[in-house]
Design a protein around this motif. Structure first.
Motif, short mmCIF file in Angstrom:
data_model
loop_
_atom_site.label_atom_id
_atom_site.label_comp_id
_atom_site.label_asym_id
_atom_site.label_seq_id
_atom_site.Cartn_x
_atom_site.Cartn_y
_atom_site.Cartn_z
N VAL A 59 0.85 -1.19 0.00
CA VAL A 59 0.00 0.00 0.00
C VAL A 59 0.89 1.25 0.00
CG1 VAL A 59 -1.77 1.25 1.30
CG2 VAL A 59 -1.78 -1.25 1.27
N LEU A 60 0.52 2.24 -0.79
CA LEU A 60 1.28 3.49 -0.80
C LEU A 60 1.31 4.08 0.61
CD1 LEU A 60 2.73 5.84 -2.21
CD2 LEU A 60 0.48 6.80 -2.75
N THR A 61 2.51 4.22 1.15
CA THR A 61 2.69 4.75 2.51
C THR A 61 3.41 6.08 2.42
OG1 THR A 61 2.81 2.50 3.41
CG2 THR A 61 3.66 4.29 4.79
N THR A 62 2.68 7.14 2.72
CA THR A 62 3.26 8.48 2.67
C THR A 62 4.30 8.64 3.76
OG1 THR A 62 1.20 9.37 1.77
CG2 THR A 62 2.75 10.94 2.73
N GLN A 63 5.41 9.26 3.42
CA GLN A 63 6.46 9.55 4.40
C GLN A 63 6.61 11.06 4.57
OE1 GLN A 63 10.13 7.29 4.41
NE2 GLN A 63 9.36 5.93 2.80
N PRO A 64 7.08 11.48 5.77
CA PRO A 64 7.50 10.68 6.91
C PRO A 64 6.32 10.05 7.65
CG PRO A 64 7.63 13.02 7.42
CD PRO A 64 7.31 12.93 5.96
N PHE A 73 9.91 8.49 11.16
CA PHE A 73 10.74 7.57 10.38
C PHE A 73 10.70 7.94 8.90
CE2 PHE A 73 11.23 3.11 8.53
CZ PHE A 73 12.61 3.07 8.71
N LEU A 74 11.90 7.99 8.30
CA LEU A 74 12.05 8.16 6.84
C LEU A 74 12.88 6.99 6.34
CD1 LEU A 74 12.88 11.98 6.73
CD2 LEU A 74 10.90 10.93 5.63
N TRP A 75 12.39 6.32 5.31
CA TRP A 75 13.01 5.07 4.83
C TRP A 75 13.17 5.11 3.31
CZ3 TRP A 75 15.58 0.82 6.01
CH2 TRP A 75 15.47 -0.34 5.24
N ASN A 76 14.39 4.90 2.85
CA ASN A 76 14.66 4.78 1.43
C ASN A 76 15.34 3.44 1.21
OD1 ASN A 76 15.25 5.13 -1.29
ND2 ASN A 76 17.11 6.28 -0.87
N GLY A 77 14.53 2.40 1.05
CA GLY A 77 15.14 1.08 0.93
C GLY A 77 14.17 0.01 0.50
N GLU A 78 14.69 -1.20 0.38
CA GLU A 78 13.91 -2.38 0.04
C GLU A 78 14.35 -3.52 0.96
OE1 GLU A 78 11.48 -2.54 -2.00
OE2 GLU A 78 11.71 -0.77 -3.27
N ILE A 79 13.39 -4.16 1.60
CA ILE A 79 13.69 -5.35 2.40
C ILE A 79 13.46 -6.57 1.52
CG2 ILE A 79 13.12 -6.69 4.45
CD1 ILE A 79 12.17 -4.12 5.77
N PHE A 80 14.55 -7.19 1.10
CA PHE A 80 14.44 -8.38 0.24
C PHE A 80 14.51 -9.67 1.05
CE2 PHE A 80 16.29 -5.51 -3.19
CZ PHE A 80 15.06 -5.34 -3.83
N PHE A 121 18.24 5.49 5.93
CA PHE A 121 17.08 5.86 6.76
C PHE A 121 17.45 7.01 7.69
CE2 PHE A 121 19.44 3.50 9.87
CZ PHE A 121 19.04 4.00 11.10
N ILE A 122 16.40 7.65 8.22
CA ILE A 122 16.50 8.65 9.27
C ILE A 122 15.40 8.34 10.28
CG2 ILE A 122 16.43 11.12 9.84
CD1 ILE A 122 17.08 11.66 6.84
#
Length: 643
Positions: A59-64, A73-80, A121-122
């Protein structure tokens, strides 16, 4: 992929609740699907969080994102791997839920030690006034820091800005571990102290392997009012990969092809290695682990949910979700072949092939009319590739574009069609003129490459930016048509050369220092890949609202390759086109590839011919004057002069 930013100020009278327009624009380029800013204020400091999301999973999750206790929380990543994320779930929210439940710093470190995949991340802990931030072990996602006003403010951001006439103020956050700053104590002392929680590997024998970057190395490039210290509890992150196998053979190696060091590489030469049972087993293990890495990276994105039955029935109407930076070389060919295994067969794959064209050449009037509109510029054929050009079809644009990567790319396309004839392979010819290169370098690319600033950064950064933009031409049976790739995921082969001795410098080091020297060179390559390549490439590709993914730098792939002795990965006693990246070449043969398995390494800046566009007498390590920003005043004068 996201653009994340946190601006912190310890002086209320000078704080703005808006980011500068140029920084905000650069961040929005990375995250076109949603944008949001959040302001947090304390007696001692103010924080502005800015998040810009490229939506790829769940689902589109708006950040922060913020919880009921004020944590942000600010996240720029992918959990593989490492943490379970279902297909319909969003990893930002999953990870934030875990973070919010962490009771202490040890639990936070354990959490990030489990995550496999690229990330930066921050994280703001409201109750303790801590700000955590960092990048993954390889630095596959960009994060920059900028300290100013003698400790009165600092900024963390996926991408920076650059102002003409000022010294470079943005620097890459080292991929050395997690950093933590106590905002409250910093506001009082006006001295910024960053606590580092480094990456470490503890072997079964309880031997600790430290990360490469020392505290003094990190602090050396920072202002005097900023210091980096080891965390007081001496805690650390667990390295996600095993150490490099430095073992040396007890006796001189006997190569299967010891008598062919001066013979041109052939497929038959590689076939000899495949008669060895052990080698064949290692090759299959490599193919399996790399195939899983590619699978994770091509399936973690939405596809086809909103297509009508009529659209599904028309394969030609399907849009590619995945693109590959494609030269036709061994790295991109293997990635394309493995991607074909996992991407639905009715979905095209975009092969992005870039060429820089230095000289204008008159097109025949009989050539496709739409092609003529491009005002294409073509380079005169070199002797090295004149035979290939002569063999090109009369109606093929390759007759006019003799760039090496275009030729190998077209040959690679034929191989892929033979391996998977039912797939639609969109070979996207991306031709860049001198005029377009200079204009877009000045207006966009130079801002993204910085803080890196060498001739090599310029060449590769510009080539990757134009390639990943994906605007070019498709050659079809009915002629040539303009095309723009809509794929949000861009696969790249970076990491193969670094691990499998693919560069010429590896051969030089081997010739002078043997296998021991070669091992040390490979260790150095992996240790510096975050600062040398990955942050830059992430910023450049992300500028198009696309996400770079690196299968060769998957944690399991790196651990597998690190576990092998060097002679099972490369044999530099053999000639170019065989010895370097030997394991990958053998894997390519097993996958059914032919000529591409024998192509020698050709750097992107030479294969695309960008290195020959402007100056030929530069060294790769030289500072690049073309990356300097032209001031607004000079631009105004330039415009007036033209008028």
């Amino acid at each position: 992929m996201c653009g994340i930013c946190c601006s912190v100020n310890f002086s209320a009278e000078h704080f703005s609740q808006d980011l500068k327009e140029d920084l905000l624009y650069n961040l929005k380029q990375r995250g076109p699907n949603s944008s949001k800013q959040l302001f947090k204020s304390d007696v001692n400091y103010q924080c502005l969080f800015s998040g810009h999301v490229l939506h790829l999973r769940g689902v589109l999750t708006t950040q922060p994102v913020e919880d009921e206790r004020g944590n942000v929380f600010l996240w720029n990543g992918e959990i593989f791997s490492g943490i379970k994320v279902e297909a319909e779930e969003n990893d930002t929210q999953i990870l934030f839920n875990y973070l919010s439940s962490c009771k202490n710093e040890s639990e936070i470190l354990s959490l990030f030690s489990e995550v496999q995949g690229p990330w930066s991340f921050i994280y703001y802990q409201a109750s303790s006034h801590y700000l955590w931030f960092g990048r993954d072990f390889f630095g596959r996602r960009s994060l920059l820091w900028h300290f100013s006003n003698l400790g009165k403010s600092f900024c963390l951001s996926s991408v920076g800005t650059k102002t003409s006439g000022l010294a470079n103020q943005w620097q890459e956050v080292p991929a050395s571990g997690l950093f933590r700053i106590d905002l409250k104590s910093t506001a009082i002392s006006r001295c910024i102290i960053l606590q580092l929680y480094p990456w470490k590997y503890i072997s079964r024998e309880n031997i600790i392997e430290e990360n490469v970057n020392s505290l003094s190395q990190i602090s050396a490039d920072l202002p005097a009012f900023v210091s980096v210290v080891a965390n007081e509890a001496k805690l650390y992150l667990e390295k996600p990969v095993v150490p490099l196998n430095m073992m040396l053979p007890q006796a001189a190696l006997e190569t299967h092809c010891s008598n062919i060091s001066n013979v041109p590489p052939t497929r038959e030469t590689l076939q000899v290695f495949l008669t060895d049972v052990h080698i064949k087993e290692v090759i299959q293990q490599f193919i399996d682990v790399l195939s899983v890495a590619v699978k994770k990276r091509v399936l973690c994105l939405p596809r086809g949910e909103n297509l009508t039955a009529n659209e599904v029935s028309k394969m030609c109407d399907r849009k590619a979700n995945v693109a590959i930076l494609f030269s036709g070389g061994i790295d991109s060919m293997v990635i394309a072949t493995l991607a074909d295994r996992h991407i639905p067969l009715d979905e095209p794959i975009d092969l992005l092939n870039v060429a820089f064209i230095a000289e204008e050449k008159t097109m025949p009037t009989s050539f496709n009319k739409e092609r003529n509109k491009q005002k294409n510029k073509c380079e005169i054929s070199s002797e090295e590739f004149s035979k290939d050009d002569a063999a090109a079809d009369d109606d093929s644009p390759d007759k006019y574009v003799s760039v090496p990567d275009r030729i190998t790319g077209r040959a690679g396309l034929k191989e892929l069609k033979a391996v998977s004839p039912s797939r639609i392979w969109n070979f996207v010819e991306i031709n860049v003129s001198m005029e377009e290169l200079q204009k877009l370098r000045r207006t966009r690319i130079c801002h993204l490459i910085q803080p890196l600033d060498t001739v090599l950064d310029d060449s590769i950064g510009c080539a990757v930016w134009f390639a990943s933009r994906g605007i070019g031409w498709l050659v079809a049976q009915d002629g040539v048509k303009s095309y723009q790739s809509s794929a949000k995921v861009v696969l790249t082969g970076i990491g193969a050369d670094e691990q499998l001795a693919g560069y010429s410098r590896h051969r030089v080091r081997f010739q002078s220092h043997g296998l021991e020297g070669l091992n040390k060179e490979i260790m150095m390559e992996l240790g510096r890949i975050s600062s040398r390549n990955l942050g830059r490439d992430d910023r450049v590709i992300g500028d198009h609202g696309k996400e770079a993914r690196f299968p060769f730098l998957d944690e399991n792939v790196v651990s597998f390759l690190n576990s092998l002795p060097i002679w099972e990965k490369a044999n530099l006693t053999l000639p170019r086109g065989i010895g370097e990246k030997l394991l990958l070449r053998l894997a390519a043969v097993e996958l059914g590839l032919t000529a591409s398995a024998l192509l020698p390494k050709r750097a992107m800046q030479f294969g695309s011919r960008i290195a020959k566009m402007e100056k030929n007498n530069e060294k790769a390590s030289d500072k690049c004057g073309r990356l300097q920003i032209i001031s607004l005043e000079n631009l105004s004068i330039e415009k007036e002069t033209k008028l």
